[in-house]
Design a protein around this motif. Structure first.
Motif, short mmCIF file in Angstrom:
data_model
loop_
_atom_site.label_atom_id
_atom_site.label_comp_id
_atom_site.label_asym_id
_atom_site.label_seq_id
_atom_site.Cartn_x
_atom_site.Cartn_y
_atom_site.Cartn_z
N LYS A 43 0.86 -1.17 0.00
CA LYS A 43 0.00 0.00 0.00
C LYS A 43 0.90 1.23 0.00
O LYS A 43 1.97 1.23 0.62
CB LYS A 43 -0.87 -0.01 1.25
N GLY A 44 0.48 2.28 -0.67
CA GLY A 44 1.32 3.46 -0.73
C GLY A 44 0.54 4.73 -1.04
O GLY A 44 -0.56 4.68 -1.60
N ILE A 45 1.12 5.86 -0.64
CA ILE A 45 0.55 7.18 -0.92
C ILE A 45 1.53 7.94 -1.81
O ILE A 45 2.71 8.05 -1.47
CB ILE A 45 0.30 7.97 0.38
N LEU A 46 1.04 8.43 -2.92
CA LEU A 46 1.90 9.17 -3.85
C LEU A 46 2.32 10.50 -3.23
O LEU A 46 1.48 11.31 -2.84
CB LEU A 46 1.14 9.41 -5.15
N LEU A 47 3.63 10.72 -3.13
CA LEU A 47 4.15 11.98 -2.60
C LEU A 47 4.34 13.01 -3.69
O LEU A 47 3.93 14.16 -3.56
CB LEU A 47 5.47 11.74 -1.85
N PHE A 48 4.99 12.61 -4.78
CA PHE A 48 5.11 13.51 -5.94
C PHE A 48 5.62 12.70 -7.13
O PHE A 48 6.11 11.58 -7.00
CB PHE A 48 6.05 14.69 -5.65
N SER B 71 -1.75 12.89 -8.68
CA SER B 71 -1.52 13.46 -7.34
C SER B 71 -2.69 13.17 -6.40
O SER B 71 -3.85 13.12 -6.83
CB SER B 71 -1.32 14.97 -7.44
N TYR B 72 -2.40 13.00 -5.13
CA TYR B 72 -3.37 12.74 -4.08
C TYR B 72 -4.12 11.42 -4.33
O TYR B 72 -5.34 11.37 -4.44
CB TYR B 72 -4.36 13.92 -3.94
N THR B 73 -3.32 10.38 -4.42
CA THR B 73 -3.84 9.03 -4.67
C THR B 73 -3.16 8.05 -3.73
O THR B 73 -1.97 8.14 -3.45
CB THR B 73 -3.58 8.61 -6.13
N GLU B 74 -3.96 7.11 -3.25
CA GLU B 74 -3.44 5.98 -2.48
C GLU B 74 -3.80 4.71 -3.25
O GLU B 74 -4.87 4.62 -3.84
CB GLU B 74 -4.06 5.94 -1.09
N ALA B 75 -2.90 3.74 -3.25
CA ALA B 75 -3.14 2.50 -3.99
C ALA B 75 -2.27 1.39 -3.44
O ALA B 75 -1.40 1.63 -2.59
CB ALA B 75 -2.86 2.71 -5.48
N VAL B 76 -2.51 0.20 -3.93
CA VAL B 76 -1.57 -0.91 -3.69
C VAL B 76 -0.66 -0.96 -4.91
O VAL B 76 -1.11 -1.22 -6.04
CB VAL B 76 -2.32 -2.25 -3.50
N TYR B 77 0.61 -0.66 -4.70
CA TYR B 77 1.58 -0.59 -5.79
C TYR B 77 2.38 -1.88 -5.86
O TYR B 77 2.75 -2.45 -4.83
CB TYR B 77 2.51 0.61 -5.59
#
Length: 257
Positions: A7-12, A53-59
Motif C-alpha cells: 500500500k502506498g501514498i503518492l508523494l510527488f 496526485s493525491y492518490t493511495e493505492a496498492v503498488y
C-alpha cells in the motif's frame, strides 16, 4: 531487490526524459521509495490512474535497497477526489505530503507515520477543517524532527492549568507566574498555547467537536510558524502557497458564495 506489493501514498512525480516518470511513493511496508515508471505517458497506460496526485493505492513493483525501484502495476486505487478537485484543500494536502517527505529518510519503515498521513488525507477529503488537521499534523510530527517540547505542565512548577506561554529556554510551557523567568519566551497568544497543548495529544477522531474563530486560528498559525522556524528550519514551497491563499481565495470563489 524484491518484487513487492505494498500500500502506498503518492508523494510527488516528475517527468523523466520524454515518456517516463520518476514517482516518489510513501509505502506502508518499505518507507519512501523513488520508482522509475517506464512509458508513463504512453496512451492507455494502466498505471496512469495510480500516478495522479493525491492518490493511495496498492503498488506492485521491484523495490531495491539502493538506487531507483521500478513500478510495474497498481490495484485498489483510491483517489482523494475532493482534494484533487479543490485547489485550496489540495494546498493543505500538498503541505502534509511535503512535510512527510522531509520528516524521515528514504527507505525508513514507519507504519505509524503512514497511518497518520492516511488519516489526515481522509479527513481532508471528507471536508473537515484543513487548518485544524494541518495544525495537529505539524505538532505531532515534531518528534520526527527530534523535537519533543513539554506540553504537559509548567517546566518550573508543574502547574497544568491556567495561562501558559512557550519557552525555548525550558523547552516547554511556562505558567503565567513564571513568565518573568524567561524574557525571551514567545509571548504567544495563550489561546494558541492552549490549542497547541490540545493538538499535541488529540486523535483525529476528536476534531469534529472543535470549532475555532479565525483570530484563534491565526494565533495558532503564528505560534507554529515560530516553533518550526526555530526548531525545524525548513521552508517548503507548499507552505508558502497556503500562506498566500488567504490573499486570493476569495477572488476565486463563485459570486454566489
Amino acid at each position: 531487490m524484491n518484487l513487492a506489493e505494498t500500500k502506498g501514498i503518492l508523494l510527488f512525480s516528475r517527468d523523466h526524459k520524454e515518456k517516463d516518470k520518476l514517482v516518489k511513493i510513501f509505502t506502508e511496508s518499505a518507507g519512501k521509495q523513488m520508482f522509475y515508471v517506464k512509458g508513463a505517458h504512453r496512451k492507455n497506460n494502466p498505471l496512469a490512474p495510480a500516478l495522479i496526485s493525491y492518490t493511495e493505492a496498492v503498488y506492485i513493483g521491484t523495490i531495491r535497497d539502493e538506487g531507483l525501484s521500478f513500478l510495474n502495476n497498481a490495484k485498489d486505487i483510491h483517489p482523494f477526489r475532493t482534494i484533487q478537485e479543490d485547489i485550496f484543500i489540495a494546498g493543505y494536502a500538498s503541505y502534509l505530503l511535503s512535510l512527510t517527505d522531509v520528516a524521515i529518510e528514504d527507505r525508513v519503515y514507519d507504519p505509524h507515520l503512514y497511518q497518520f498521513l492516511h488519516e489526515a488525507l481522509m479527513l481532508l477529503d471528507q471536508g473537515n477543517d484543513p487548518e485544524i488537521i494541518t495544525n495537529i499534523f505539524e505538532i505531532q510530527l515534531l518528534q520526527r524532527f527530534g523535537v519533543s517540547p513539554n506540553w504537559h505542565h509548567c517546566a518550573v512548577c508543574g502547574k497544568t492549568d491556567g495561562r501558559f506561554d512557550y519557552s525555548s529556554k525550558y523547552n516547554g510551557i511556562l505558567c503565567q507566574q513564571h513568565w518573568p523567568m524567561d524574557d525571551h519566551r514567545y509571548h504567544a497568544d495563550p489561546k494558541a498555547i492552549h490549542f497547541a497543548r490540545l493538538f499535541a495529544q488529540i486523535s483525529y477522531e476528536q476534531i469534529a467537536s472543535i470549532q475555532l474563530k479565525a483570530s484563534t486560528k491565526q494565533a495558532i498559525r503564528t505560534f507554529l510558524d515560530a516553533l518550526y522556524d526555530e526548531y525545524v528550519g525548513i521552508h517548503l514551497k507548499s507552505k508558502k502557497f497556503i500562506d498566500q491563499m488567504g490573499a486570493w481565495q476569495d477572488v476565486l470563489k463563485p459570486k454566489d458564495q
